[in-house]
Write a protein that holds these residues in place. Structure first.
Motif, PDB file in Angstrom:
ATOM      1  N   PRO A   1       9.479  16.753  -9.814  1.00 35.25           N
ATOM      2  CA  PRO A   1       8.012  16.384 -10.353  1.00 35.25           C
ATOM      3  C   PRO A   1       7.036  15.925  -9.298  1.00 35.25           C
ATOM      4  N   THR A   2       7.677  14.975  -8.292  1.00 27.95           N
ATOM      5  CA  THR A   2       6.807  14.524  -7.268  1.00 27.95           C
ATOM      6  C   THR A   2       7.481  14.602  -5.893  1.00 27.95           C
ATOM      7  N   CYS A   3       6.826  14.526  -4.936  1.00 26.95           N
ATOM      8  CA  CYS A   3       7.349  14.429  -3.751  1.00 26.95           C
ATOM      9  C   CYS A   3       8.012  12.906  -3.459  1.00 26.95           C
ATOM     10  N   SER A   4       7.199  11.969  -4.075  1.00 27.48           N
ATOM     11  CA  SER A   4       8.020  10.478  -4.002  1.00 27.48           C
ATOM     12  C   SER A   4       9.679  10.476  -4.590  1.00 27.48           C
ATOM     13  N   MET A   5       9.507  11.214  -5.930  1.00 27.70           N
ATOM     14  CA  MET A   5      10.842  11.302  -6.263  1.00 27.70           C
ATOM     15  C   MET A   5      11.959  11.963  -5.291  1.00 27.70           C
ATOM     16  N   ALA A   6      11.476  12.965  -4.605  1.00 33.53           N
ATOM     17  CA  ALA A   6      12.098  13.935  -4.056  1.00 33.53           C
ATOM     18  C   ALA A   6      12.650  12.922  -2.734  1.00 33.53           C
ATOM     19  N   ASN A   7      11.877  12.107  -2.068  1.00 30.81           N
ATOM     20  CA  ASN A   7      11.935  11.360  -1.036  1.00 30.81           C
ATOM     21  C   ASN A   7      13.282  10.342  -1.515  1.00 30.81           C
ATOM     22  N   GLU A   8      12.869   9.797  -2.594  1.00 32.20           N
ATOM     23  CA  GLU A   8      13.844   8.936  -3.181  1.00 32.20           C
ATOM     24  C   GLU A   8      15.292   9.282  -3.444  1.00 32.20           C
TER      25      GLU A   8
ATOM     26  N   ALA B   1       4.617   4.495   6.871  1.00 35.40           N
ATOM     27  CA  ALA B   1       5.177   5.657   6.039  1.00 35.40           C
ATOM     28  C   ALA B   1       4.915   5.544   4.595  1.00 35.40           C
ATOM     29  N   HIS B   2       4.830   6.539   3.856  1.00 36.13           N
ATOM     30  CA  HIS B   2       4.848   6.537   2.370  1.00 36.13           C
ATOM     31  C   HIS B   2       5.959   6.045   1.846  1.00 36.13           C
ATOM     32  N   VAL B   3       7.235   6.190   2.348  1.00 37.21           N
ATOM     33  CA  VAL B   3       8.492   5.915   1.690  1.00 37.21           C
ATOM     34  C   VAL B   3       8.101   4.011   1.683  1.00 37.21           C
TER      35      VAL B   3
ATOM     36  N   LEU C   1      11.217  10.890   8.646  1.00 41.65           N
ATOM     37  CA  LEU C   1       9.865  11.343   9.633  1.00 41.65           C
ATOM     38  C   LEU C   1       8.917  11.715   8.580  1.00 41.65           C
ATOM     39  N   GLU C   2       7.711  11.176   8.902  1.00 33.86           N
ATOM     40  CA  GLU C   2       6.599  11.680   7.675  1.00 33.86           C
ATOM     41  C   GLU C   2       5.725  12.751   8.657  1.00 33.86           C
ATOM     42  N   ASN C   3       5.578  13.955   8.319  1.00 39.10           N
ATOM     43  CA  ASN C   3       4.869  15.180   9.087  1.00 39.10           C
ATOM     44  C   ASN C   3       4.094  15.859   8.050  1.00 39.10           C
TER      45      ASN C   3
ATOM     46  N   HIS D   1       1.757  12.557   9.360  1.00 43.42           N
ATOM     47  CA  HIS D   1       1.555  11.051   8.966  1.00 43.42           C
ATOM     48  C   HIS D   1       0.360  10.627   8.438  1.00 43.42           C
ATOM     49  N   ASN D   2       0.353  10.727   7.054  1.00 43.83           N
ATOM     50  CA  ASN D   2      -0.886  10.332   6.355  1.00 43.83           C
ATOM     51  C   ASN D   2      -1.699   8.985   7.033  1.00 43.83           C
ATOM     52  N   ARG D   3      -1.193   8.005   7.102  1.00 41.70           N
ATOM     53  CA  ARG D   3      -1.640   6.785   7.248  1.00 41.70           C
ATOM     54  C   ARG D   3      -2.713   6.747   8.552  1.00 41.70           C
TER      55      ARG D   3
ATOM     56  N   LEU E   1      13.084  14.475   6.025  1.00 40.50           N
ATOM     57  CA  LEU E   1      11.848  14.803   6.531  1.00 40.50           C
ATOM     58  C   LEU E   1      10.830  14.428   5.331  1.00 40.50           C
ATOM     59  N   ASP E   2       9.788  13.696   5.343  1.00 41.74           N
ATOM     60  CA  ASP E   2       8.831  13.639   4.276  1.00 41.74           C
ATOM     61  C   ASP E   2       7.731  14.491   4.713  1.00 41.74           C
ATOM     62  N   GLY E   3       7.909  15.768   4.105  1.00 44.67           N
ATOM     63  CA  GLY E   3       6.954  16.843   4.566  1.00 44.67           C
ATOM     64  C   GLY E   3       6.036  17.153   3.445  1.00 44.67           C
ATOM     65  N   ALA E   4       5.452  16.141   2.721  1.00 44.74           N
ATOM     66  CA  ALA E   4       4.403  16.260   1.668  1.00 44.74           C
ATOM     67  C   ALA E   4       3.102  16.989   2.104  1.00 44.74           C
ATOM     68  N   ARG E   5       2.779  16.997   3.593  1.00 52.32           N
ATOM     69  CA  ARG E   5       1.943  17.814   3.989  1.00 52.32           C
ATOM     70  C   ARG E   5       2.700  18.622   5.326  1.00 52.32           C
ATOM     71  N   LEU E   6       3.841  18.991   5.008  1.00 54.19           N
ATOM     72  CA  LEU E   6       4.413  20.076   6.225  1.00 54.19           C
ATOM     73  C   LEU E   6       3.589  21.206   6.380  1.00 54.19           C
TER      74      LEU E   6
ATOM     75  N   ASN F   1       1.594  20.085  -4.765  1.00 53.31           N
ATOM     76  CA  ASN F   1       0.407  20.017  -5.309  1.00 53.31           C
ATOM     77  C   ASN F   1      -0.782  19.525  -4.399  1.00 53.31           C
ATOM     78  N   LYS F   2      -0.337  19.342  -3.044  1.00 54.00           N
ATOM     79  CA  LYS F   2      -1.351  19.004  -2.092  1.00 54.00           C
ATOM     80  C   LYS F   2      -1.950  20.424  -1.540  1.00 54.00           C
ATOM     81  N   GLY F   3      -2.027  20.610  -0.140  1.00 54.78           N
ATOM     82  CA  GLY F   3      -2.701  21.571   0.441  1.00 54.78           C
ATOM     83  C   GLY F   3      -2.254  22.984  -0.195  1.00 54.78           C
TER      84      GLY F   3
HETATM   85  C1  LIG Z   1       3.127  11.493   3.146  1.00 50.99           C
HETATM   86  C2  LIG Z   1       3.645  11.685   1.795  1.00 50.99           C
HETATM   87  N1  LIG Z   1       4.688  11.617   1.078  1.00 50.99           N
HETATM   88  C3  LIG Z   1       5.006  11.565  -0.258  1.00 50.99           C
HETATM   89  C4  LIG Z   1       3.849  11.546  -1.214  1.00 50.99           C
HETATM   90  C5  LIG Z   1       4.090  11.366  -2.561  1.00 50.99           C
HETATM   91  O1  LIG Z   1       3.559  12.510  -3.273  1.00 50.99           O
HETATM   92  P1  LIG Z   1       3.703  12.405  -4.883  1.00 50.99           P
HETATM   93  O2  LIG Z   1       2.363  11.947  -5.277  1.00 50.99           O
HETATM   94  O3  LIG Z   1       3.903  13.701  -5.245  1.00 50.99           O
HETATM   95  O4  LIG Z   1       4.947  11.398  -5.189  1.00 50.99           O
HETATM   96  C6  LIG Z   1       2.459  11.308  -0.857  1.00 50.99           C
HETATM   97  C7  LIG Z   1       1.514  11.371  -1.502  1.00 50.99           C
HETATM   98  O5  LIG Z   1       0.365  11.207  -1.209  1.00 50.99           O
HETATM   99  C8  LIG Z   1       2.036  11.210   0.554  1.00 50.99           C
HETATM  100  O6  LIG Z   1       1.074  11.354   1.223  1.00 50.99           O
END
Ligand SMILES: Cc1ncc(COP(=O)(O)O)c(C=O)c1O
Length: 353
Positions: free
Chosen positions: A63-70, A89-91, A140-142, A144-146, A173-178, A204-206
């Motif tokens: 459902p979400t990238c957070s859940m996939a990371n966890e 990092a988002h995690v 690694l977040e790629n 990197h949002n922040r 790899l946290d590739g929310a924006r891979l 649901n991002k790019g």
């Molecule tokens: C780098 C990164 N990882 C993971 C997520 C989590 O995505 P989601 O909102 O689908 O849980 C985000 C959300 O903005 C993000 O920026």
């Protein structure tokens, strides 16, 4: 100003699906519901094609990238181990303490921004004496949002992972924006994901799907991920309405190049704003940071921007984040830049009270 004319630059989760994606969603909603956790034909197609795109044996819808990371942390780590990642990092910042609460991992960030020196990673891979926890997982977040959407090249990640593996560390790899990273580096998603045990991407991002994420890895890991996903409550059914629009969009991942162009357009238009520094956006995230000598509260500045018709996100102590995404137009970017310049041109505007 009425909410209808607001230009919302808070996140690329506002990305708009194409007509074809919405039609695919509609068609999926009209099909008979598949009962099993991996039975829906659109879900199966999404998972098969995502696995290919990411160069992995298998992939699973989340459902979400957070859940996939966890889920990845639960699959790769053991309670009491250290989870090593980049600063902010988002995690660490935005998953509500999940690494500790769910996987029992001790999060630790490597200093040095989104791309720390290789030596700084290596120093933390070395095991200590028996008093110390061992490092179990590297994330690694790629991009990197922040740090403003910084992409990590594969030769950099490869070096780190090669050393991590020697130390017995598993790599996610946290590739929310891979896809943004792949476009920024003129690379392929599979190349950037190649060395990792698991990779999570956002749909649901790019990409612009209404909802969803995918976790990819070996067949063995994804088989176990199905159980972990269920444990976390992520077994979406019916899944066709989630998967079908993503299937329709998957081949167009490189369209995020347009978002990068619009981010540059916005950054260029804000470059001369007195009292601020604007990043040269490597992807789709623009950071406007107040100079140290300027009194500034991001929350107040964002409220002020809202009165001028622009929604942005306060980002840390001195910055505001603007994100571009599918569905925005160049005219909106120009209008947003005018409004931001107008709102923040006086040093007292957006200032701390
Ligand atoms: C780098 C990164 N990882 C993971 C997520 C989590 O995505 P989601 O909102 O689908 O849980 C985000 C959300 O903005 C993000 O920026």
């Amino acid at each position: 100003m009425s909410s209808v004319s607001l230009i919302d630059l808070r996140s690329d989760l506002l990305s708009q699906p194409t007509e074809a994606a919405l039609e695919a969603m509609y068609a999926a909603a009209r099909r008979p519901v598949a009962f099993g956790l991996r039975e829906d034909p659109a879900q199966r197609e999404l998972e098969r094609r995502s696995a290919t795109l990411l160069g992995k044996e298998d992939a699973l819808l989340f459902p979400t990238c957070s859940m996939a990371n966890e889920a990845a942390l639960l699959l790769l780590g053991h309670p009491g181990e250290v989870l090593l990642t980049q600063e902010f990092a988002h995690v660490i910042t935005s998953e509500a303490g999940g690494p500790a609460a769910l996987a029992g991992l001790l999060p630790k960030a490597v200093a040095g921004g989104p791309v720390p020196e290789i030596e700084d990673w290596l120093a933390l891979f070395e095991g200590g004496d028996e008093l110390k926890p061992t490092t179990g997982v590297l994330v690694l977040e790629n991009t990197h949002n922040r740090s403003g959407g910084t992409p990590l090249p594969s030769d950099y990640t490869r070096k780190i992972i090669t050393h991590a593996r020697k130390a017995g560390i598993r790599c996610h790899l946290d590739g929310a924006r891979l896809f943004n990273a792949a476009v920024a580096l003129e690379s392929e998603p599979a190349d950037l994901a190649q060395d990792f045990d698991t990779v999570a991407i956002s749909l649901n991002k790019g990409l612009g799907a209404p909802i969803g994420a995918v976790l990819a890895g070996s067949g063995e890991v994804i088989k176990e991920a199905l159980r972990v996903r269920q444990r976390l409550g992520g077994g979406i059914r019916p899944s066709g309405v989630v998967a079908a629009p993503a299937v329709a969009l998957l081949d167009s991942w490189s369209d995020v190049a347009e978002d990068h162009r619009r981010a540059s357009l916005l950054a260029d238009a804000l470059a001369a704003l007195p009292g601020f520094n604007v990043n040269r956006p490597p992807s789709n995230i623009v950071l406007l940071t107040a100079n140290a000598d300027r009194s500034f509260r991001p929350v107040d500045a964002c409220k002020l921007l809202q009165t001028q018709g622009v929604l942005a996100l306060p980002f840390g102590a001195r910055a505001i984040r603007f994100v571009t995404y599918r569905g925005l137009t160049d005219d909106q970017i120009h209008a947003a830049a005018d409004a931001i310049r107008e709102a923040l041109r006086e040093p007292t505007r957006g200032a701390a009270a």
